[in-house]
Design a protein around this motif. Sequence first.
Motif, mmCIF file in Angstrom:
data_model
loop_
_atom_site.group_PDB
_atom_site.id
_atom_site.type_symbol
_atom_site.label_atom_id
_atom_site.label_comp_id
_atom_site.label_asym_id
_atom_site.label_seq_id
_atom_site.Cartn_x
_atom_site.Cartn_y
_atom_site.Cartn_z
ATOM 1 N N VAL A 45 -12.798 -15.031 4.425
ATOM 2 C CA VAL A 45 -12.876 -13.671 4.964
ATOM 3 C C VAL A 45 -12.002 -12.746 4.125
ATOM 4 O O VAL A 45 -10.842 -13.081 3.838
ATOM 5 N N PRO A 46 -12.502 -11.600 3.695
ATOM 6 C CA PRO A 46 -11.656 -10.665 2.924
ATOM 7 C C PRO A 46 -10.542 -10.094 3.782
ATOM 8 O O PRO A 46 -10.719 -9.864 4.982
ATOM 9 N N ILE A 47 -9.416 -9.888 3.156
ATOM 10 C CA ILE A 47 -8.261 -9.271 3.814
ATOM 11 C C ILE A 47 -7.999 -7.940 3.129
ATOM 12 O O ILE A 47 -7.619 -7.902 1.957
ATOM 13 N N GLU A 48 -8.230 -6.844 3.838
ATOM 14 C CA GLU A 48 -8.088 -5.513 3.263
ATOM 15 C C GLU A 48 -7.161 -4.667 4.137
ATOM 16 O O GLU A 48 -7.097 -4.846 5.350
ATOM 17 N N LEU A 49 -6.493 -3.741 3.486
ATOM 18 C CA LEU A 49 -5.557 -2.865 4.188
ATOM 19 C C LEU A 49 -6.293 -1.801 4.984
ATOM 20 O O LEU A 49 -7.183 -1.130 4.459
ATOM 21 N N GLU A 50 -5.913 -1.669 6.237
ATOM 22 C CA GLU A 50 -6.343 -0.552 7.082
ATOM 23 C C GLU A 50 -5.073 0.032 7.689
ATOM 24 O O GLU A 50 -4.705 -0.276 8.819
ATOM 25 N N ALA A 51 -4.369 0.838 6.928
ATOM 26 C CA ALA A 51 -3.066 1.349 7.344
ATOM 27 C C ALA A 51 -3.210 2.285 8.543
ATOM 28 O O ALA A 51 -4.069 3.166 8.550
ATOM 29 N N LYS A 52 -2.351 2.086 9.548
ATOM 30 C CA LYS A 52 -2.349 2.946 10.717
ATOM 31 C C LYS A 52 -1.388 4.112 10.487
ATOM 32 O O LYS A 52 -0.320 3.955 9.889
ATOM 33 N N VAL A 53 -1.759 5.255 10.996
ATOM 34 C CA VAL A 53 -0.992 6.473 10.787
ATOM 35 C C VAL A 53 0.422 6.343 11.332
ATOM 36 O O VAL A 53 1.411 6.612 10.633
ATOM 37 N N GLY A 54 0.550 5.901 12.577
ATOM 38 C CA GLY A 54 1.867 5.821 13.215
ATOM 39 C C GLY A 54 2.743 4.745 12.604
ATOM 40 O O GLY A 54 3.945 4.952 12.398
ATOM 41 N N GLU A 55 2.168 3.579 12.294
ATOM 42 C CA GLU A 55 2.958 2.487 11.734
ATOM 43 C C GLU A 55 3.463 2.829 10.334
ATOM 44 O O GLU A 55 4.580 2.457 9.964
ATOM 45 N N TYR A 56 2.653 3.526 9.568
ATOM 46 C CA TYR A 56 3.094 3.919 8.223
ATOM 47 C C TYR A 56 4.291 4.858 8.306
ATOM 48 O O TYR A 56 5.270 4.709 7.567
ATOM 49 N N LEU A 57 4.226 5.837 9.220
ATOM 50 C CA LEU A 57 5.339 6.767 9.353
ATOM 51 C C LEU A 57 6.600 6.040 9.805
ATOM 52 O O LEU A 57 7.689 6.302 9.276
ATOM 53 N N SER A 58 6.478 5.120 10.758
ATOM 54 C CA SER A 58 7.655 4.397 11.250
ATOM 55 C C SER A 58 8.317 3.603 10.134
ATOM 56 O O SER A 58 9.548 3.646 9.982
ATOM 57 N N LEU A 59 7.534 2.889 9.341
ATOM 58 C CA LEU A 59 8.096 2.103 8.250
ATOM 59 C C LEU A 59 8.738 2.992 7.200
ATOM 60 O O LEU A 59 9.843 2.711 6.713
ATOM 61 N N THR A 60 8.083 4.077 6.850
ATOM 62 C CA THR A 60 8.628 4.983 5.830
ATOM 63 C C THR A 60 9.926 5.625 6.286
ATOM 64 O O THR A 60 10.903 5.700 5.524
ATOM 65 N N MET A 61 9.972 6.091 7.549
ATOM 66 C CA MET A 61 11.180 6.735 8.041
ATOM 67 C C MET A 61 12.331 5.743 8.155
ATOM 68 O O MET A 61 13.493 6.095 7.934
ATOM 69 N N LYS A 62 12.039 4.477 8.497
ATOM 70 C CA LYS A 62 13.089 3.468 8.539
ATOM 71 C C LYS A 62 13.722 3.293 7.164
ATOM 72 O O LYS A 62 14.952 3.211 7.031
ATOM 73 N N LEU A 63 12.887 3.237 6.136
ATOM 74 C CA LEU A 63 13.417 3.087 4.781
ATOM 75 C C LEU A 63 14.213 4.318 4.359
ATOM 76 O O LEU A 63 15.288 4.207 3.758
ATOM 77 N N ALA A 93 7.271 -0.962 -3.467
ATOM 78 C CA ALA A 93 7.097 -1.698 -2.209
ATOM 79 C C ALA A 93 5.630 -1.760 -1.811
ATOM 80 O O ALA A 93 5.109 -2.836 -1.465
ATOM 81 N N TRP A 94 4.937 -0.625 -1.854
ATOM 82 C CA TRP A 94 3.531 -0.626 -1.452
ATOM 83 C C TRP A 94 2.688 -1.448 -2.424
ATOM 84 O O TRP A 94 1.752 -2.131 -1.994
ATOM 85 N N GLU A 95 3.012 -1.385 -3.697
ATOM 86 C CA GLU A 95 2.276 -2.198 -4.661
ATOM 87 C C GLU A 95 2.479 -3.688 -4.387
ATOM 88 O O GLU A 95 1.543 -4.498 -4.524
ATOM 89 N N PHE A 96 3.688 -4.061 -4.002
ATOM 90 C CA PHE A 96 3.969 -5.459 -3.677
ATOM 91 C C PHE A 96 3.140 -5.915 -2.477
ATOM 92 O O PHE A 96 2.519 -6.979 -2.494
ATOM 93 N N PHE A 97 3.118 -5.119 -1.417
ATOM 94 C CA PHE A 97 2.401 -5.514 -0.218
ATOM 95 C C PHE A 97 0.887 -5.501 -0.420
ATOM 96 O O PHE A 97 0.163 -6.298 0.197
ATOM 97 N N LEU A 98 0.384 -4.618 -1.271
ATOM 98 C CA LEU A 98 -1.051 -4.572 -1.522
ATOM 99 C C LEU A 98 -1.544 -5.794 -2.284
ATOM 100 O O LEU A 98 -2.750 -6.064 -2.311
ATOM 101 N N GLN A 99 -0.636 -6.533 -2.894
ATOM 102 C CA GLN A 99 -1.041 -7.734 -3.611
ATOM 103 C C GLN A 99 -1.552 -8.828 -2.679
ATOM 104 O O GLN A 99 -2.195 -9.775 -3.139
ATOM 105 N N PHE A 100 -1.275 -8.692 -1.386
ATOM 106 C CA PHE A 100 -1.709 -9.708 -0.439
ATOM 107 C C PHE A 100 -3.147 -9.484 0.035
ATOM 108 O O PHE A 100 -3.657 -10.269 0.844
ATOM 109 N N GLU A 101 -3.795 -8.431 -0.443
ATOM 110 C CA GLU A 101 -5.206 -8.242 -0.135
ATOM 111 C C GLU A 101 -6.046 -9.274 -0.882
ATOM 112 O O GLU A 101 -5.732 -9.650 -2.012
ATOM 113 N N THR A 102 -7.111 -9.714 -0.252
ATOM 114 C CA THR A 102 -8.043 -10.643 -0.887
ATOM 115 C C THR A 102 -9.454 -10.109 -0.739
ATOM 116 O O THR A 102 -9.801 -9.475 0.274
#
Length: 265
Positions: free
Chosen positions: A157-175, A141-150
């Motif tokens: 304009v470059p598009i790079e991941l800046e993962a937030k601590v709280g949002e990452y935990l929420s998504l992971t716990m939901k899964l 899943a993370w590899e799939f979403f990282l493909q959208f970086e430019t």
Amino acid sequence: MAETLDEEKMPLLDHLIELRKRLLLSAAGLIVIFVICFFFAEQLYNFLAQPLADLLLQRGDDRLARMIFTDLTEVFFTYVKVSFFTAAFLTCPLFLTQLWLFIAPGLYKNEKMALGPFLVASPLLFFTGAALVYYVILPFAWEFFLQFETSGGDGTVPIELEAKVGEYLSLTMKLLFAFGLCFQLPVLMTLLARVGLATSEGMAAKRKYAIVGVFIVAAIFTPPDPLSQLSLAIPIVLLYEVSIILARMVERKKAQREQEIEDEL
């Protein structure tokens, strides 16, 4: 009259006192484990973030393997959440044990033998679903979403991941919870078959509808790549077939008991 009312009220009062004792013991265990987990909250969070960290480190730039927070309290409350989730999972056997000790005295021997395996199978199936998410689904899943970086360039304009601590935990716990709950299917269907709300023939006849529903659920709870969806759909379909087999076993045993009662009469 007063003595009769007291005799009727006392058993209920005793049950309520017993229930309160079991709940207090479970809550005390949850609090103790939560406090212990909070001291290791950083390590627990790093464990959950490891699949993403591994992918970022594979790019060869250590600066990419980081997470950010935009609220001063975000990291603290994230550690509180991860500690609570871990404590709830670790104390699940305690809760189930206290539940069993509360209801077991009111059950017949055959009812105890029927309900006991479900209390053991439920947390094991939940753990299996969560392990499938962590070791199989998250890396893909993370590899799939990282493909959208430019990388940007040529006026873009470059598009790079800046993962937030709280949002990452929420998504992971939901899964984790979504997969864990989906893996409760055999327990749920077998209990429904035991109480007569479902039959093995009915589940087998509706197999094709169940498979369609499974793939719809997989499409909702997983990233939109086929591999992640199949990783959830295939195990649930297999668990559905296991549910049919277990339901047939329940029906066979029920028929045998009814035949034995008829023979005795």
